[in-house]
Design a protein around this motif. Sequence first.
Motif, mmCIF file in Angstrom:
data_model
loop_
_atom_site.group_PDB
_atom_site.id
_atom_site.type_symbol
_atom_site.label_atom_id
_atom_site.label_comp_id
_atom_site.label_asym_id
_atom_site.label_seq_id
_atom_site.Cartn_x
_atom_site.Cartn_y
_atom_site.Cartn_z
ATOM 1 N N GLU A 1 -3.535 4.868 -2.322
ATOM 2 C CA GLU A 1 -4.735 5.564 -1.828
ATOM 3 C C GLU A 1 -4.592 7.064 -2.062
ATOM 4 N N GLU B 1 0.802 -1.235 0.000
ATOM 5 C CA GLU B 1 0.000 0.000 0.000
ATOM 6 C C GLU B 1 0.830 1.279 0.000
ATOM 7 N N GLN C 1 -7.492 3.326 -4.411
ATOM 8 C CA GLN C 1 -8.485 3.357 -3.335
ATOM 9 C C GLN C 1 -8.703 4.785 -2.861
ATOM 10 N N LYS D 1 -5.310 10.408 -0.843
ATOM 11 C CA LYS D 1 -5.676 10.932 0.480
ATOM 12 C C LYS D 1 -6.305 12.325 0.380
ATOM 13 N N ASP E 1 -0.152 5.334 0.769
ATOM 14 C CA ASP E 1 -1.043 6.477 1.004
ATOM 15 C C ASP E 1 -0.342 7.677 0.376
HETATM 16 CA CA CA Z 1 -4.634 3.651 3.479
#
Ligand code: CA
Length: 315
Positions: free
Chosen positions: A158, A52, A195, A160, A54
């Motif tokens: 992701e 992942e 995401q 943010k 962010d």
């Molecule tokens: Ca995350």
Amino acid sequence: MIKNLPFVFAIVSVFAHAQPIVIAHRGASGYLPEHTLEAKAMAHAQGADFIEQDLVLTKDDVPVVMHDIYLDTISDVATKFPDRKRANGRYYALDFTLAEIKQLNACERFSEKTGNQVYPKRFPKGVSAFQIPTFEEELQLIQGLNRSTGRVAGIYPEIKQPKWHRSEGHDISAIVLPILKRYGYATKNDLCFVQCFEFEEVKRLRTELCWQGQLIYLMGAFKKGEKVTTEKPSFEQIAQVADGIGPAISQEIAAQSKQAHAAGLKVHPYTLRIDDLPKWANSTEEVLHLLFDEGKVDGLFSDFPDVAVKWLLKK
Ligand code: CA
Ligand code: G3P
């Protein structure tokens, strides 16, 4: 970008097999400071299927890999740039150029109020030397490891706080998508899930910004007996734009997972932390059993990817 990677076989193996995926949450963040390249390399070595990222922007519009829009609970920014906080006392990545952010020492996450590290038994705060990486540095690391080890891990970026970024005059999604494309992530066959917690942005990513890869809508925990309300999109509405959901782990996950699957959505709950289990759980195994055996979830975010990998290997 590193070309000619053995992606084809990896795509077939990760997307075609029924085995759930293990997503390294902020890397192997149970062992090394979150979102450092060292934590990502460890996650790769532990066998995570996806790693992942962010993403937030710097002042000069470079996506960097860090969880919050703030720098002050994961670095020594307050010591190095004491005059650069906003009126609320926080230090925003968006107020710093990449060159300035590269002067910081990244460290284990700590409490803004007490200064103590959030997870006391993890990597000690403030020792050794770590940096906040750019998104591209991390993509190069993962693709480099994919080539050198022959084991291909995917990415799970992701976006943010896109609404907040836009309110500050920066369109983070419009900056991230071309980078993904340049590094070979553009379709649903590529090993990438984008995401986001903001459903408006999930819709925008799919429509206005034309993201054609896998897309996950992040949501909070399901509560017992919770009904779909007008404020929250239904699973059917989510399925019109996204490929799956990322709900917080809860005891309701099995029932909700069944409904999400019926709507054609994948389910990737977050986050398994073996040093911070949900209140209702007596053991890590209990959580893993609920998620994988009862909930039949399609993937799991974990700060300890090795634990989920080993549990699934025994199946
Ligand atoms: Ca995350
Ligand atoms: O993105 C899945 C999970 O990471 C969501 O929670 O707050 O850790 O980004 P957060």
